[in-house]
Motif scaffolding. Structure first.
Motif, short mmCIF file in Angstrom:
data_model
loop_
_atom_site.label_atom_id
_atom_site.label_comp_id
_atom_site.label_asym_id
_atom_site.label_seq_id
_atom_site.Cartn_x
_atom_site.Cartn_y
_atom_site.Cartn_z
N ASP A 184 0.83 -1.32 -0.06
CA ASP A 184 0.06 0.16 -0.08
C ASP A 184 1.06 1.10 0.01
O ASP A 184 2.20 1.22 0.18
N ASP A 185 0.40 2.41 -0.33
CA ASP A 185 0.90 3.77 -0.48
C ASP A 185 0.80 4.45 1.00
O ASP A 185 1.18 5.70 0.71
N ALA A 186 0.31 4.02 2.09
CA ALA A 186 0.18 4.72 3.12
C ALA A 186 -0.95 5.92 3.03
O ALA A 186 -1.18 6.37 4.13
N SER A 187 -1.60 6.15 2.03
CA SER A 187 -2.65 6.99 1.97
C SER A 187 -3.93 6.39 2.54
O SER A 187 -4.16 5.39 2.80
N GLU A 188 -5.02 7.55 2.80
CA GLU A 188 -6.19 6.90 3.30
C GLU A 188 -7.04 6.01 2.62
O GLU A 188 -7.47 5.03 2.93
N TYR A 189 -6.84 6.35 1.17
CA TYR A 189 -7.23 5.19 0.33
C TYR A 189 -6.57 4.07 0.11
O TYR A 189 -7.42 2.68 0.25
N VAL A 206 1.45 -13.63 1.42
CA VAL A 206 2.97 -14.16 1.93
C VAL A 206 3.78 -13.05 2.32
O VAL A 206 4.97 -13.22 2.51
N GLY A 207 3.25 -11.96 2.11
CA GLY A 207 4.23 -10.65 2.30
C GLY A 207 3.68 -9.38 2.17
O GLY A 207 2.53 -9.27 1.55
N ASN A 208 4.11 -8.30 3.03
CA ASN A 208 3.42 -6.97 3.28
C ASN A 208 4.51 -5.98 3.19
O ASN A 208 5.65 -6.21 3.44
N ASP A 209 4.04 -4.72 2.58
CA ASP A 209 5.04 -3.58 2.38
C ASP A 209 4.21 -2.44 2.28
O ASP A 209 3.17 -2.47 1.82
N THR A 210 4.81 -1.30 2.65
CA THR A 210 4.23 0.02 2.52
C THR A 210 5.35 0.92 1.63
O THR A 210 6.58 1.03 1.94
N ILE A 211 4.88 1.53 0.69
CA ILE A 211 5.53 2.59 -0.10
C ILE A 211 5.03 3.89 0.50
O ILE A 211 3.94 4.20 1.10
#
Length: 380
Positions: A184-189, A206-211
Motif C-alpha cells: 500500500d501507499d500509506a494513503s487514506e485510500y 505471503v508478504g506485506n510492504d508500504t511505500i
C-alpha cells in the motif's frame, strides 16, 4: 467476457428531464418559489478534486462528466443557467480545508461534486457537514467516510468494503493466485483498501510492504516481492507509483500478476509503465463506457474520447444537484432532496441509504490488453 449490464434510461437522463427552475416565466429572474433558492442565473455547483498535479487525470475525467451534465441542463434552461466553480485540490489533503472554506463562503454554491479522493474528503467533509453543504463524491471509496455521521455526505459508487472483497475474490477465483504480496501507499485510500484485501485473502498473503506517494525507487520492495515467491501482487495506491513499481518488478524478472484498483485506472499508468503494464488487472466500482451508449456517444462528441474513470459518476453526481436546483432547492434544503432521491442515472439507480451510500453497487474488472484498459466484466 464483456459486461451485459444495461440501464433503463438513455442519455435522456435525469438532467435532460428536469423541470423548470422555479421561475414563473421564461425570462424571469425572480427567486424560486420553493426552498428559498437564489435567483435564477446565480446558482453554482462546485467540482472538488485534483485538476492539476500527478493525479489530475482522474479529476479531469470527473470534471468532464460534470461539464456534460451542466451543458445538458443549461440547454434546457437557457434563462436559468447554472455555472461550475472548480476547487483544484491537486489531490492533497492539506489543501482541502482551505478549499472547503472557500466553497462554503460562496453562498451561490448549493452543492459539491466531490471531494474526489478519500484523504481530501476526510479533511474537507467535517466543514461541509457543519455548514450544511451537500457533497456527493463520484470517486472517494474509503468506507470510513460514511461512518462519521455527516448528514451532507453522499457517495454514488460502491466503497472499498465492496471493492476490496471483489478484488480478493478475483485474485483467488480468476487469477488463481496461491501466494499474494500486498503493498500500500500509506494513503487514506490505498492503505484502507489494501488492508481489506489483506483480511480477505488471509493466509494467501505471503508478504506485506508500504511505500510512500511520490516515491520513485522501489528497489527494497522489489527484493521483498521476488524473494517471497508471490505469483500475484496487489497494490493499493495511485498510478504515479504503480507505474514505476511494476516496471521495476518486471525489470527484475518478476512474472506474477499485478492487480490494482480504481486509483490506477488511468492511461497515464500505461504510458509510464509501457510494456510492463500489459496484463495488469484493475478493479473499479465504475461502469464500463459502453454500459450507457447514449452517454458514451454524447461524451465522445464533446471531448473526442470515450468516457473514462468516473466520468459517468461525475455526470450522475452533478445531475442530482441540478435536479435539486430545478426543484427550487437551496443549500439548506438540498440535503433532504438528495436523501429522498431515487432516479435512474447513466451508471446505476441513484438512491441512497441512511449513511449516504448508494444502494446499487457493482464492481467491475478491467485488464490492460494491447496497451489499452478493457472491461472483462462485472465481478459477481
Amino acid at each position: 467476457m464483456r459486461s451485459t449490464l444495461k440501464f433503463a434510461v438513455p442519455l435522456a437522463v435525469a438532467a435532460l428531464a428536469l423541470g423548470a427552475c422555479g421561475t414563473t416565466g421564461g425570462t424571469s429572474n425572480t427567486p424560486a418559489a420553493s426552498g428559498g433558492a437564489a435567483a435564477c442565473g446565480d446558482y453554482k455547483i462546485g467540482m472538488f478534486g485534483a485538476l492539476t498535479g500527478p493525479n489530475a487525470n482522474l479529476g479531469i475525467y470527473i470534471q468532464n462528466g460534470v461539464n456534460l451534465a451542466l451543458d445538458d441542463y443549461n440547454k434546457k434552461h437557457p434563462d436559468c443557467k447554472v455555472t461550475l466553480e472548480n476547487y483544484d485540490s491537486q489531490g492533497d489533503p492539506t489543501q482541502a480545508p482551505a478549499l472547503a472554506k472557500k466553497a462554503i463562503d460562496d453562498k451561490k454554491v448549493v452543492g459539491i461534486v466531490g471531494p474526489a479522493f478519500s484523504g481530501e474528503s476526510k479533511a474537507a467533509n467535517p466543514a461541509f457537514a457543519e455548514a450544511g453543504l451537500v457533497h456527493i463524491t463520484p470517486s472517494a471509496t474509503n468506507p470510513a467516510l460514511a461512518e462519521n455521521g455527516w448528514k451532507t455526505f453522499f457517495r454514488v459508487l460502491g466503497n472499498d468494503a465492496t471493492q476490496g472483497p471483489a478484488a480478493a475474490k478475483y485474485i483467488k477465483d480468476t487469477v488463481k493466485a496461491t501466494k499474494v504480496f500486498v503493498i500500500d501507499d500509506a494513503s487514506e485510500y490505498g492503505k484502507g483498501l489494501a488492508d481489506i484485501v489483506r483480511q480477505d485473502l488471509g493466509s494467501t498473503v505471503v508478504g506485506n510492504d508500504t511505500i510512500q506517494q511520490k516515491q520513485t525507487d522501489f528497489g527494497a520492495s522489489v527484493t521483498k516481492v521476488t524473494a517471497s515467491g508471490a505469483d500475484a501482487l496487489f497494490f493499493g495506491g495511485y498510478s504515479p507509483e504503480a507505474a514505476p513499481l511494476i516496471k521495476q518488478l518486471r525489470d527484475a524478472g518478476w512474472k506474477g500478476t499485478f492487480v490494482v484498483a480504481d486509483g490506477v485506472k488511468d492511461q497515464s499508468f500505461i504510458d509510464n509503465a509501457q510494456a510492463a503494464a500489459e496484463g495488469t488487472v484493475i478493479t473499479c466500482p465504475c461502469v464500463p463506457a459502453d454500459v450507457a451508449p447514449d452517454f458514451q456517444a454524447a461524451y465522445k462528441a464533446k471531448f473526442n474520447e470515450d468516457p473514462n474513470t468516473y466520468s459517468g459518476e461525475g455526470y450522475d453526481s452533478a445531475t442530482i444537484l441540478l435536479d435539486g436546483i430545478a426543484a427550487g432547492k437551496d443549500r439548506a434544503t438540498m440535503v433532504d432532496f438528495v436523501k429522498a432521491y431515487d432516479k435512474p442515472g447513466v451508471t446505476k439507480q441513484l438512491k441512497f441509504d441512511a449513511k449516504g451510500e448508494v444502494t446499487d453497487v457493482k464492481v467491475f474488472a478491467y485488464k490492460v490488453e494491447g496497451g489499452k484498459i478493457v472491461s472483462v466484466g462485472e465481478i459477481k
